[in-house]
Scaffold this active site. Structure first.
Site, short mmCIF file in Angstrom:
data_model
loop_
_atom_site.label_atom_id
_atom_site.label_comp_id
_atom_site.label_asym_id
_atom_site.label_seq_id
_atom_site.Cartn_x
_atom_site.Cartn_y
_atom_site.Cartn_z
N ILE A 132 61.64 5.34 46.12
CA ILE A 132 60.98 5.54 44.84
C ILE A 132 60.14 4.32 44.47
O ILE A 132 60.44 3.21 44.90
CB ILE A 132 62.04 5.87 43.75
CG1 ILE A 132 61.40 6.21 42.40
CG2 ILE A 132 63.08 4.77 43.63
CD1 ILE A 132 62.38 6.76 41.36
N CYS A 133 59.11 4.55 43.69
CA CYS A 133 58.26 3.51 43.11
C CYS A 133 57.46 2.80 44.19
O CYS A 133 56.67 3.41 44.89
CB CYS A 133 59.10 2.56 42.27
SG CYS A 133 58.15 1.48 41.17
N ALA A 134 57.66 1.51 44.37
CA ALA A 134 56.93 0.74 45.39
C ALA A 134 57.51 0.95 46.78
O ALA A 134 56.82 0.74 47.78
CB ALA A 134 56.97 -0.75 45.05
#
Length: 189
Positions: A104-106
């Site tokens: 998730i995210c980066a």
């Protein structure tokens, strides 16, 4: 009982890590939180929250067949994960076993993309990393993308959807929907 490994480091995004742990434990998964920081079970997350991991990344973790491996984002947490040869090995082992890698995210761009681990898998990530992710795979603008062995999501605001997608895949969509209702979460599963 499903076994899930959540990897954390200094700078991990706390919402993404803790939400996944909480939601999966609600359905009875055995969730182990492992710090990749050498000799440090307590990490300082991206907003200063201290998270006490169950263990540090040790060789015994490689002996377990993880049903899912979770890579939270946050910076520089995702960079620490991506620079760890042990983390890359765990990702490869989890994928080779036919189990789930969730990022998730980066993390999709920084951990998976930079290590050449996204061949043929559509993915999403935080909007600020989508240009980088596009160098490694097909990018989706969806909040959560389920690409079989890989589940990716955009960021803190999508963490509950991400965690519920893991529940749907590890257990069943019916169980995920029941949990969403019990948690007063109004999202499609």
């Amino acid at each position: 009982m499903k076994q899930v490994l959540v990897l954390v480091a200094d700078g991990t995004e706390e919402i993404e890590a803790v939400t996944v742990v909480d939601v999966l434990r609600r359905v009875g998964a055995k969730v182990t939180v492992a710090s990749v920081m050498p000799q440090m079970a307590t990490i300082e997350a991206s907003r200063g929250v201290k998270i006490v991991a169950d263990t540090i990344l040790r060789p015994h973790l490689f002996d377990t067949q993880w049903d899912a491996l979770v890579l939270p984002g946050g910076m520089p947490g995702a960079e620490y994960l991506g620079l760890s040869a042990e983390v890359v090995t765990l990702i490869k082992n989890t994928k080779a076993a036919g189990n789930i890698v969730a990022a998730i995210c980066a993390a999709p761009a920084v951990v998976l993309g930079r290590n050449g681990l996204l061949k043929g898998a559509e993915a999403t990530c935080h909007p600020s990393f989508q240009a980088e992710l596009a160098h490694h795979t097909t990018v989706s603008s969806a909040r959560v993308v389920d690409a079989g062995w890989l589940i990716t999501s955009q960021g803190p605001g999508t963490a509950i959807e991400f965690a519920l997608k893991l529940v749907a895949r590890l257990y069943s969509p019916i169980e995920a929907a029941a949990l969403a209702e019990a948690m007063v979460v109004d999202i499609p599963i």
